[in-house]
Design a protein around this motif. Sequence first.
Motif, PDB file in Angstrom:
ATOM      1  N   SER A  45      -4.295 117.022  62.963  1.00 50.25           N
ATOM      2  CA  SER A  45      -4.890 117.816  63.949  1.00 50.25           C
ATOM      3  C   SER A  45      -4.108 117.735  65.218  1.00 50.25           C
ATOM      4  CB  SER A  45      -6.351 117.467  64.066  1.00 50.25           C
ATOM      5  OG  SER A  45      -6.259 116.302  64.288  1.00 50.25           O
ATOM      6  N   LYS A  46      -4.643 118.551  66.181  1.00 48.38           N
ATOM      7  CA  LYS A  46      -3.818 118.408  67.516  1.00 48.38           C
ATOM      8  C   LYS A  46      -4.076 116.954  68.145  1.00 48.38           C
ATOM      9  CE  LYS A  46      -3.933 120.420  71.936  1.00 48.38           C
ATOM     10  NZ  LYS A  46      -4.435 121.768  72.887  1.00 48.38           N
ATOM     11  N   SER A  47      -5.521 116.418  68.056  1.00 48.65           N
ATOM     12  CA  SER A  47      -5.581 115.216  68.627  1.00 48.65           C
ATOM     13  C   SER A  47      -4.688 113.963  68.070  1.00 48.65           C
ATOM     14  CB  SER A  47      -6.864 114.760  68.832  1.00 48.65           C
ATOM     15  OG  SER A  47      -7.558 114.651  67.416  1.00 48.65           O
ATOM     16  N   CYS A  48      -4.462 114.187  66.606  1.00 46.48           N
ATOM     17  CA  CYS A  48      -3.727 113.274  65.878  1.00 46.48           C
ATOM     18  C   CYS A  48      -2.249 113.427  66.204  1.00 46.48           C
ATOM     19  CB  CYS A  48      -3.773 113.349  64.423  1.00 46.48           C
ATOM     20  SG  CYS A  48      -5.425 112.781  63.633  1.00 46.48           S
ATOM     21  N   ALA A  49      -1.696 114.610  66.333  1.00 50.01           N
ATOM     22  CA  ALA A  49      -0.218 114.826  66.630  1.00 50.01           C
ATOM     23  C   ALA A  49       0.059 114.186  67.895  1.00 50.01           C
ATOM     24  CB  ALA A  49      -0.138 116.500  66.469  1.00 50.01           C
ATOM     25  N   LEU A  50      -0.848 114.021  68.937  1.00 46.80           N
ATOM     26  CA  LEU A  50      -0.440 113.031  69.995  1.00 46.80           C
ATOM     27  C   LEU A  50       0.457 111.740  69.818  1.00 46.80           C
ATOM     28  CD1 LEU A  50      -3.231 113.052  72.752  1.00 46.80           C
ATOM     29  CD2 LEU A  50      -1.253 114.152  73.029  1.00 46.80           C
ATOM     30  N   ILE A  51       0.428 111.296  68.552  1.00 43.71           N
ATOM     31  CA  ILE A  51       0.949 110.256  68.255  1.00 43.71           C
ATOM     32  C   ILE A  51       2.526 110.460  68.574  1.00 43.71           C
ATOM     33  CG2 ILE A  51      -0.494 109.145  66.619  1.00 43.71           C
ATOM     34  CD1 ILE A  51       1.937 110.121  64.796  1.00 43.71           C
ATOM     35  N   GLU A  52       3.028 111.834  68.385  1.00 46.61           N
ATOM     36  CA  GLU A  52       4.285 112.542  68.477  1.00 46.61           C
ATOM     37  C   GLU A  52       4.437 112.876  69.864  1.00 46.61           C
ATOM     38  OE1 GLU A  52       6.383 114.360  65.447  1.00 46.61           O
ATOM     39  OE2 GLU A  52       8.203 114.790  66.781  1.00 46.61           O
ATOM     40  N   GLY A  53       3.378 113.689  70.261  1.00 50.78           N
ATOM     41  CA  GLY A  53       3.479 114.713  71.412  1.00 50.78           C
ATOM     42  C   GLY A  53       3.290 113.961  72.777  1.00 50.78           C
ATOM     43  N   SER A  54       2.895 112.547  72.573  1.00 45.59           N
ATOM     44  CA  SER A  54       2.701 111.564  73.718  1.00 45.59           C
ATOM     45  C   SER A  54       3.197 110.447  73.615  1.00 45.59           C
ATOM     46  CB  SER A  54       1.198 111.502  74.679  1.00 45.59           C
ATOM     47  OG  SER A  54       1.316 110.744  75.291  1.00 45.59           O
ATOM     48  N   LYS A  55       4.088 109.927  74.023  1.00 48.76           N
ATOM     49  CA  LYS A  55       4.862 108.256  73.592  1.00 48.76           C
ATOM     50  C   LYS A  55       3.739 107.293  74.367  1.00 48.76           C
ATOM     51  CE  LYS A  55       9.849 109.481  72.632  1.00 48.76           C
ATOM     52  NZ  LYS A  55       9.754 109.494  71.349  1.00 48.76           N
ATOM     53  N   VAL A  56       3.228 107.735  75.558  1.00 46.82           N
ATOM     54  CA  VAL A  56       2.280 107.002  76.033  1.00 46.82           C
ATOM     55  C   VAL A  56       1.052 106.613  75.249  1.00 46.82           C
ATOM     56  CG1 VAL A  56       0.755 106.668  78.312  1.00 46.82           C
ATOM     57  CG2 VAL A  56       3.197 107.398  78.639  1.00 46.82           C
ATOM     58  N   PHE A  57       0.611 107.787  74.615  1.00 39.58           N
ATOM     59  CA  PHE A  57      -0.391 107.658  73.964  1.00 39.58           C
ATOM     60  C   PHE A  57      -0.311 106.770  72.598  1.00 39.58           C
ATOM     61  CE2 PHE A  57      -2.660 109.312  69.866  1.00 39.58           C
ATOM     62  CZ  PHE A  57      -4.024 109.082  70.496  1.00 39.58           C
TER      63      PHE A  57
END
Length: 431
Positions: free
Chosen positions: A93-105
Amino acid sequence: MKVLVIGSGGREHALCWKIAKSKLCDKLYSAPGNGGISETAELVDIKADDITGLLNFAKEKEIGLTVVGPEAALVAGIVDKFESEGLKIFGPSKSCALIEGSKVFSKELMKRRGIPTADFKVFGNAGEALKYIAVNHAPLVVKADGLCAGKGVLVCDGISSAKDAVNEMMVKRSFGDAANKIIIEECLIGEEASIIVVSDGKNVVPLASSQDHKRVFDGDKGPNTGGMGAYSPAPVVTAAVFKKIMDKVISPMIRGMAEEGKPYKGILYAGIMLTKEGPKVLEFNARFGDPETQAIMPRLKSDLVDLMMRSIEGRLENYSLDWDPRPCVSIVAASGGYPGKYEKGIEIKGLDLVKEMKDVVVFHAGTRSGKRATDGSSTFLTNGGRVLNVTALGPDIKDAIDNCYNALGKISFDRMHYRRDIGSRAVGNVK
Ligand code: AMP
Ligand code: GLY
């Protein structure tokens, strides 16, 4: 069922090639696909980041499974959109894909969860970042927070190049909003490996290990590229190392995401540095690696569509995959000038000579179907920087490498270039 694969690179060709073999797939589409993919799938002229266009197509054709290759659509929330319309789609999902979309996250999540990674600091302005660099020792690694098509990581050998990197990202803003925040981290030393797993939110099924070659020239010289070749398995990932990565990285990550209310489904890709202190995470990606996938798919004996449906439907418990034990090597043939400027539309010769070669498969990346200038007959033309992934299995890694270069020797296009040392680190490294 009908399957749609989104993307147009070598990774997507390898996925299409494997999906086409599935008993569960009776019609395959690829959007937008490439020349090679057109031999196994019907190409659909919709861009890989046109979520509305893709959604309308999937609804109209009653697609039973959509597979997302590149990261941009995942980070933009394509999975949530498809699922809200009752469509099955493989990926986070979008909130999980943040592991790639945001290195800070991703780094903050690793820190919270005790997952080993390089020590780091986050900066929101150039002044603070430059001050930090001035009181630190090189080498340092400077990373843009957001997606930069693989170009947002600068490994800096000296203090002045680290300062240049900060200026490039935060003052000149060469990476736009992707570098509104940056990370400066410790430079890790060791051998790299890629560990790609599939999760259903709770259970994890690992794919075979692999290693890619990022630099353009032999001996890991020259600028970084999207990847010049890969092989699987990675002999440095012994059974003991693999267990450590699963216990210290993959399991805590999947458990952590679930506990934080974001059960992680789909591919989790961990780029690992095997340091003296043990494996440490360089980065997480939310999708299959490219070109790792091209070296992994020919070794996978199990049904890929079944695996993906199990991930979507939460049925991965007690499931494992069957592998061809033989190693696989995949070498990129690139356009002259890549990763800088290059020409397109050049005729590719010799593909028919390798078609019937045993244990050899050529995955296309930047190609399109076209006509020969001489007589107007059909051929493939170059259409990108990385053009082909020539891929071969062999009884051992050395044979796989030889088979691959033997096939590559039959293929040519004007100004084609490739690395001559793909897989060489694995030879003699087999434990
Ligand atoms: P990424 O795009 O995050 O995979 O980073 C690209 C490459 O930069 C990695 O494959 C590594 O070779 C290198 N890299 C990233 N982070 C580090 C680090 N902390 N130390 C050393 N090399 C790194
Ligand atoms: N091969 C590296 C990546 O897919 O990010």
